[in-house]
Design an enzyme around this catalytic site. Structure first.
Site, PDB file in Angstrom:
ATOM      1  N   LEU A 143       0.987  -1.345  -0.018  1.00  0.00           N
ATOM      2  CA  LEU A 143      -0.547   0.167  -0.053  1.00  0.00           C
ATOM      3  C   LEU A 143       0.985   1.526  -0.214  1.00  0.00           C
ATOM      4  CD1 LEU A 143      -2.582  -1.259   2.676  1.00  0.00           C
ATOM      5  CD2 LEU A 143      -2.784  -0.636   0.347  1.00  0.00           C
TER       6      LEU A 143
ATOM      7  N   ALA B 237      10.722   5.544   4.155  1.00  0.00           N
ATOM      8  CA  ALA B 237      12.702   5.464   3.926  1.00  0.00           C
ATOM      9  C   ALA B 237      12.474   4.244   4.895  1.00  0.00           C
ATOM     10  CB  ALA B 237      12.971   6.356   4.974  1.00  0.00           C
ATOM     11  N   THR B 238      11.940   3.506   6.693  1.00  0.00           N
ATOM     12  CA  THR B 238      11.653   2.933   7.403  1.00  0.00           C
ATOM     13  C   THR B 238      11.120   1.746   7.248  1.00  0.00           C
ATOM     14  OG1 THR B 238      10.664   3.951   8.795  1.00  0.00           O
ATOM     15  CG2 THR B 238      12.974   4.592   8.851  1.00  0.00           C
TER      16      THR B 238
ATOM     17  N   VAL C 225       3.977  -1.131   4.200  1.00  0.00           N
ATOM     18  CA  VAL C 225       3.037  -0.962   5.115  1.00  0.00           C
ATOM     19  C   VAL C 225       1.827  -1.813   3.280  1.00  0.00           C
ATOM     20  CG1 VAL C 225       0.432  -0.025   5.550  1.00  0.00           C
ATOM     21  CG2 VAL C 225       2.536   1.501   5.240  1.00  0.00           C
TER      22      VAL C 225
ATOM     23  N   ASP D  13       4.398  15.590   9.987  1.00  0.00           N
ATOM     24  CA  ASP D  13       4.825  14.442   8.646  1.00  0.00           C
ATOM     25  C   ASP D  13       3.483  14.659   8.285  1.00  0.00           C
ATOM     26  OD1 ASP D  13       5.607  13.910   5.945  1.00  0.00           O
ATOM     27  OD2 ASP D  13       5.882  11.906   7.103  1.00  0.00           O
TER      28      ASP D  13
END
Length: 710
Positions: free
Chosen positions: A15, A19-20, A23, A135
Site C-alpha cells: 500500500l 524510508a523505514t 505498509v 509529517d
C-alpha cells in the site's frame, strides 16, 4: 506470503513504502477481514530505541475517528521484526484522490470541506494529547467510505510524531520537503547549519500547504523546474513570501515570482468559501513563527467555517452563482449584508424569489427561517436597478498536443493532462448550462410576478372605476335636486366634481401604463419561450460526457501500456492510434464548448440584460401605483362620504318640500301644472336617490372584496 501469528499478506499487496517501513494489505487469519500492516525494515532499527517505540506508544494513546486506529503490535515470523496492525483504509490516501484526473484542479467544495473537517478534528485530538505530527501531507491522510457513502479522512504515519506542548520546541528533523516549514527546510533539505528551534506551529504550515493543494490540485509554492530540482529557489520563495500571499510560482528560469493572495480561478471552491478560507491560509502559511497563528486560533477559525450553514443564491442580472456561508443564529440583516459583500448589490436593492414566489424576510429574524436551498434550487436575487451581466468566471484549460515520438511514460503523463482538461471542460459546460437554466427560471418567475402585479393593479383600477361611476351618478342626482330646489346650499360639495374628474384622469393614466407593461411582458415572454426551447433541446452535456468517457478509456489503456514498459509492434501501432484518437476527441470537446455552449451562453446573457432592463422599468412604473391606488381609493371614499351626507340632507329637504307642495295643491280648486310637475320630479328624484343608495352599498361590498384579493 508473509505472516505474523494472526495476520498474513502478500508482498505484492503493498500500500505504501517509506524510508523505514512498508505498509501492506493483510487479512486476519481467523476472519479474513482486511487490515493494514506496517512492517519496519532494518534501517528503522538503527534509530534510537525510544524513537523506534515512539510510534507504538503514540498510536496506543490516540483513539479518534479521524486517526487511523492501531489494533496491535506483532512480530514477523522468526525475524522478530515489529509489525503494526492498523485499520485498513480502502479509499487510499488523499494524495491518491488528488492524483485522479478529475481532481487535477482540486477537490469539489463538498469533498474539500470533508477533508477540512476531518483534518481539523484529527489535529485537535493530537493537540489535546500534546502531539506534534511533523509529517502532515496528503499521503498521510487516509480515506475510508462511511456507512452513508461519504468520505472519512484519517491521519496516519506517526513515525515522526512526538509529544510536544504548545510552548515547547524541538530541533530534530522529519517530514516531506514540499510540506516542510521553511526553517526546517533550510536545515533538512539545504543542509545549512542552523540553531533554530521549531514549535508546534510547523504542523500548521504543512496543513496550509495540504489545504491549498486539496483546494487547487497543485502546490502553493513552485520554483521553475519544480520543488525537487530547484531547492534554493524553493526556499527563497517560501521565506521571502510577502505577507498575505498564499502562493508563489516562478514561470521561467531566474524569472520573477508571480505572487497570489487568492486561490486560482480554476479552483472548484465557491467565492463564499474562498472568502473565509483564504485568510486562514494566509495566516498559517507564515514563515515567521512569531507571526503565525497558534492552533487555538486556527481551530477557532476553521470550526467557524465548518459550523456555518450554506445558502445558495443566484444573482439574476449578474448571472453569477453564489454560496453564502453564514451562522443560522445570525439575523436576516447580517445575511443581506453578506449577499451585498459578495454581489456588490446594496441591501436596499435586494429582491429575493424562491420557487416562483417573492421571499419576504423580516430583518430581525434569524437566518434559520430562510427556506432550504441546494445547488439546484437556489434563491434568485434580483436587483431593482439594471445591471450588466458578469457571468461565470472560468479559465479554459490547455490541452497539450501529443508529440509523434513513441514514449510510453510521456504519453501516459500527457494522457492524464488531456483527460484532466476534458474533465474541467465538462465542469465548465455544466456551470454554463446550469447558469442558463437559472437565468431562464429566474426570468420566468420574474415575469409571472410582474404579470400578477399587472393583474392585481387592473383589478384595483376596475374597482375604483365602479366607485367613481357611482360617485358621478350621485353627483348628477344632487345637481338635479339643486336645479329643482335652487334655494338649497350645496357649496360643500362644490369641489367634488373637480376631484372626480382628476381621479378619472389619473385612473386612465394608470390603465394605460398597465396596458403598456402587459404588452412589454408579452414580448419578453415570447422571446423567453424561444430561448427556453433552445436550451432544453440542447444536449451538449451528454455529448461532452460521451467524449470524456472515450478519452478516459484511452487514458487507462495508456497507463496499462506504461506499466508494461515494452510493447510488441502491433500493440505499439494501436498505442499510436489511441493517442491520435484522444487528441481528436479532446478537440471535439473544445469545439463543442467554444462554438456551441459558450456562444449560446453569451447570447442568453445579452438577452437577459435587455429583458431585465425592461423588467426594471416596468417595476419602477408599477412600484408607485400601489400607493397611488391607495390614495385614490381614500379620495373616492372621502368624496363618497361627502356626497352621501349631502344626499341625505337633500332627501330630507326634498321630503319636506314635497309635503308643502302637496298641501298647497290640495287647498286650491285646481292643480297648477307647474306644481304638479314639481311633485312628480321630487318623487322621481327620491326614488333615484334610494336606488343609488342601495347600489352604492352593494357595490362597496364588491369593491372591498376586490381590494382584499389584490
Amino acid at each position: 506470503m508473509q505472516s505474523t501469528s494472526n495476520y498474513l499478506w502478500l508482498l505484492s499487496d503493498i500500500l505504501g513504502q517509506g524510508a523505514t517501513a512498508s505498509v501492506f494489505k493483510a487479512r486476519r487469519k481467523q476472519t479474513g477481514d482486511h487490515y493494514a500492516v506496517k512492517v519496519f525494515n532494518h534501517i528503522s532499527y538503527l534509530r534510537p530505541y525510544e524513537v523506534q517505540m515512539r510510534e507504538f506508544e503514540m498510536l496506543r494513546k490516540l483513539n479518534h475517528k479521524n486517526i487511523v486506529k492501531l489494533f496491535g503490535v506483532e512480530e514477523l515470523g522468526s525475524t522478530k521484526q515489529k509489525v503494526l496492525v492498523m485499520e485498513y483504509c480502502a479509499g487510499g490516501s488523499l494524495l491518491n484522490v488528488l492524483e485522479k484526473s478529475e481532481n487535477a484542479f482540486g477537490l469539489s467544495e463538498l469533498e474539500f470541506l470533508i477533508v477540512m473537517e476531518c483534518v481539523v478534528a484529527g489535529m485537535n485530538q493530537l493537540r489535546e494529547n500534546g502531539v506534534v505530527h511533523r509529517d502532515i501531507k496528503p499521503g498521510n491522510i487516509m480515506r475510508v467510505v462511511g456507512e452513508e457513502g461519504q468520505s472519512v479522512y484519517k491521519l496516519t504515519d506517526f513515525g515522526a510524531a512526538r509529544v510536544l506542548e504548545d510552548d515547547e520546541q524541538f530541533m530534530s528533523l522529519y517530514g516531506t520537503e514540499e510540506y516542510l516549514h521553511p526553517d526546517m527546510y533550510e536545515r533538512a533539505v539545504l543542509h545549512k547549519p542552523q540553531t533554530k528551534k521549531y514549535g508546534v506551529t510547523v504542523d500548521l504550515w504543512s496543513i496550509g500547504v495540504t489545504f491549498y493543494q486539496a483546494a487547487s490540485g497543485r502546490l502553493p509554492f513552485i520554483p521553475f523546474g519544480g520543488p525537487r530540482k530547484n531547492k534554493e529557489m524553493m526556499h527563497k520563495i517560501t521565506t521571502e513570501k510577502p505577507k498575505g500571499m498564499i502562493a508563489g510560482v516562478q514561470h521561467r528560469e531566474n524569472g520573477p515570482v508571480e505572487w497570489s493572495e487568492e486561490l486560482p480561478v480554476t479552483c472548484r471552491l465557491s467565492e463564499g468559501l474562498k472568502l473565509l478560507l483564504v485568510p486562514i491560509l494566509a495566516n498559517i502559511l507564515e514563515a515567521d513563527q512569531s507571526r503565525c497563528w497558534g492552533f487555538d486560533q486556527f481551530f477557532a477559525e476553521a470550526n467557524d467555517i465548518l459550523h456555518r450553514t450554506v445558502i445558495h443564491i443566484f444573482s439574476l442580472q449578474q448571472a453569477v452563482i453564489h454560496k453564502v456561508y453564514i451562522h443560522s443564529y445570525n439575523t436576516i440583516n447580517v445575511f443581506m449584508d453578506a449577499i451585498s459583500q459578495q454581489t456588490n448589490i446594496p441591501a436596499p436593492g435586494h429582491e429575493l424569489i424562491y420557487e416562483g414566489h417573492s421571499l419576504e424576510l423580516d430583518l430581525v429574524q434569524q437566518v434559520n427561517v430562510v427556506p432550504k436551498t441546494t445547488e439546484e434550487r437556489p434563491i434568485i436575487l434580483v436587483s431593482k436597478d439594471p445591471m450588466t451581466p458578469i457571468g461565470i468566471t472560468y479559465k479554459e484549460p490547455d490541452i497539450p498536443m501529443f508529440p509523434p515520438k513513441f514514449d510510453l511514460i510521456n504519453d501516459a503523463n500527457l494522457a492524464k493532462v488531456v483527460t484532466s482538461a476534458v474533465h474541467q471542460l465538462l465542469r465548465i459546460t455544466n456551470s454554463l448550462m446550469k447558469c442558463q437554466d437559472f437565468i431562464l427560471r429566474g426570468v420566468y418567475w420574474m415575469l409571472a410576478i410582474l404579470k400578477e402585479e399587472c393583474r392585481k393593479t387592473t383589478q384595483q383600477v376596475t374597482a375604483l372605476n365602479v366607485k367613481l361611476n357611482f360617485c358621478k351618478d350621485t353627483w348628477m342626482i344632487i345637481q338635479k335636486i339643486n336645479s329643482l330646489l335652487p334655494q338649497m346650499n350645496l357649496t360643500e360639495v362644490g369641489d367634488v366634481h373637480v376631484k372626480l374628474q382628476s381621479t378619472e384622469d389619473f385612473l386612465m393614466s394608470i390603465s394605460q401604463n398597465v396596458q403598456k407593461s402587459q404588452k412589454q411582458l408579452d414580448l419578453i415572454t415570447a422571446e423567453w419561450s424561444k430561448s427556453n426551447d433552445i436550451h432544453h433541446k440542447d444536449n451538449i452535456i451528454g455529448k461532452v460526457q460521451v467524449l470524456l468517457d472515450k478519452v478516459s478509456a484511452i487514458y487507462h489503456q495508456l497507463k496499462k501500456d506504461r506499466m508494461r514498459m515494452k510493447l510488441q509492434y502491433n500493440e505499439e501501432q494501436i498505442h499510436k492510434f489511441e493517442k491520435i484518437k484522444m487528441g481528436i476527441h479532446a478537440k471535439k470537446v473544445l469545439v463543442l464548448v467554444r462554438d456551441d455552449c459558450v456562444q449560446k451562453y453569451h447570447k442568453l446573457l445579452t438577452s437577459v440584460k435587455d429583458w431585465m432592463r425592461t423588467a426594471c422599468d416596468i417595476r419602477k412604473l408599477l412600484g408607485p401605483i400601489g400607493e397611488q391606488v391607495k390614495n385614490l381609493n381614500q379620495n373616492l371614499e372621502n368624496c363618497e362620504a361627502s356626497l352621501n351626507k349631502t344626499l341625505d340632507h337633500c332627501s330630507s329637504k326634498l321630503h319636506d318640500e314635497e309635503q308643502i307642495v302637496t298641501k298647497l295643491t290640495a287647498s286650491t280648486a285646481h292643480l297648477d301644472q307647474k306644481c304638479f310637475e314639481m311633485v312628480i320630479g321630487m318623487k322621481q328624484l327620491k326614488q333615484e336617490m334610494e336606488d343609488i343608495s342601495q347600489e352604492l352599498q352593494k357595490n362597496n361590498m364588491i369593491i372591498q372584496s376586490g381590494f382584499q384579493e389584490a
